[in-house]
Design an enzyme around this catalytic site. Sequence first.
Site, PDB file in Angstrom:
ATOM      1  N   HIS A 173       0.829  -1.213   0.000  1.00  0.00           N
ATOM      2  CA  HIS A 173       0.000   0.000   0.000  1.00  0.00           C
ATOM      3  C   HIS A 173       0.863   1.263   0.000  1.00  0.00           C
ATOM      4  O   HIS A 173       0.429   2.329   0.451  1.00  0.00           O
ATOM      5  CB  HIS A 173      -0.955   0.025   1.205  1.00  0.00           C
ATOM      6  N   SER A 207      16.657  15.711 -20.887  1.00  0.00           N
ATOM      7  CA  SER A 207      15.614  16.730 -20.931  1.00  0.00           C
ATOM      8  C   SER A 207      16.126  17.897 -21.757  1.00  0.00           C
ATOM      9  O   SER A 207      17.306  18.234 -21.710  1.00  0.00           O
ATOM     10  CB  SER A 207      15.269  17.205 -19.511  1.00  0.00           C
TER      11      SER A 207
END
Length: 458
Positions: free
Chosen positions: A172, A296
């Site tokens: 979780h 990038s």
Amino acid sequence: MSEPSHINAISAIDGRYRSKVEPLADICSELGLMKFRTQVECRWVQFLSDLSGVPELQSLSPEDRVFIDEVANKFDNAAAQRIKHFEATTNHDVKAVEYYVKERFSERASLQPISEWIHFACTSEDINNTAYGLMIKTAINAVLLPQMDKLIGAIDDLAVSQAETPMLSRTHGQTASPTTLGKEMKNVVVRLQRQRKQFAAVEILGKFNGAVGNFNAHLTAYPNVDWSAVSGDFVSSLGLTNNPWTTQIEPHDYIAELFHCLMRFNQVLLDFNRDIWAYISNDYFKQRKVEGETGSSTMPHKINPIDFENSEGNVGIANAMLAHMADKLPVSRWQRDLSDSTVLRNIGTCLGHCSIAYQATVKGLSRLEVNTEVIAEDLAQSWEVLAEPVQTVMRKHGIAEPYEKLKAATRGRRLSAGLFAQLLTELELPESAVEELCHLTPELYIGMAADLARKPTS
């Protein structure tokens, strides 16, 4: 397709990614389909010539058989263009193949008299379904299974090499009982192997039983021949499994089975790609720099996990198409409609996106470096995961409400080594149990993870 024309391609498969799918091009392209159709037409003539129940067709001489083998096997662009020439007139792609084979037979005097045995008693779908079966079988054995094995092998190498690297689990998204990096990789290996095994085991079917599957024309010409047995033997000679009960078409159920297996394999890979992406984000993995490569256009520091993202995207496209084909292909109105024809022509596109995805993940794995310092630091700051073994030992010694006591002490807290040692003295545990537990650390609490990571799966 020449290199300059790649940028004009509508499909990314035939454009940007052409070099990655080149092995599939000769198999799953229209040229590939023509080649397999030509092979089936040639093999049928050869097969018929050996039947004693068909005396009008004499057994082929060794020289004629070699010539027909060359027509079937030495298929090139010129042959494909000649078939397209016939198709411009026939407006029927299988009839064009028949005319091409007849033209080739006319080159040899001994074969000219038997040219009408080409396509004898066949419907186009006898040729089509077996050609597609050969295409699929070839693509699986020559391309997909080797790439699947390379992918599984790359992940398994990581599993074995990192079998003993302790790592914090996250259930979780929260800190959970430790594992090892290798064990988490092994989980994926086993899942992929299971789907790969099922994929490879699917029988590839074929039918060769005439216009609506009843041997109507065959029996009219030769009522004493066991055409059902002959058909089965011929399909088997092609390396396919005979399906005796069909309409005009082989119903494509096996293709749905194959594609469902492929979709499940791809979903496991998708799950893996996303987990690796997240581990990279958490600095559990570093990526090797490639000189000259840009991460990038504006942030010079970046090394993006582009290979895993590329794989994820291609899996998504592949599975969307595979799902449609698996749903659509087994459905055909009455004894057949033609809606399957245009769908089947996209088999290569589906397999191409799968192939690109597998190669991308393998490339991404080759650039990974395990960041053991970050993994160890993350684990060292998560002593609360030891609440599980402590409450389990408390149960062993009959202490009341162990879970509730540990829950109250640890839920929502980050424990340190010092706080853990203090906690042990407050839980009314026997001294011997405290002595054992005080030596426990998060990195040692890995159960059988290392053994499971190294354990052979077959």
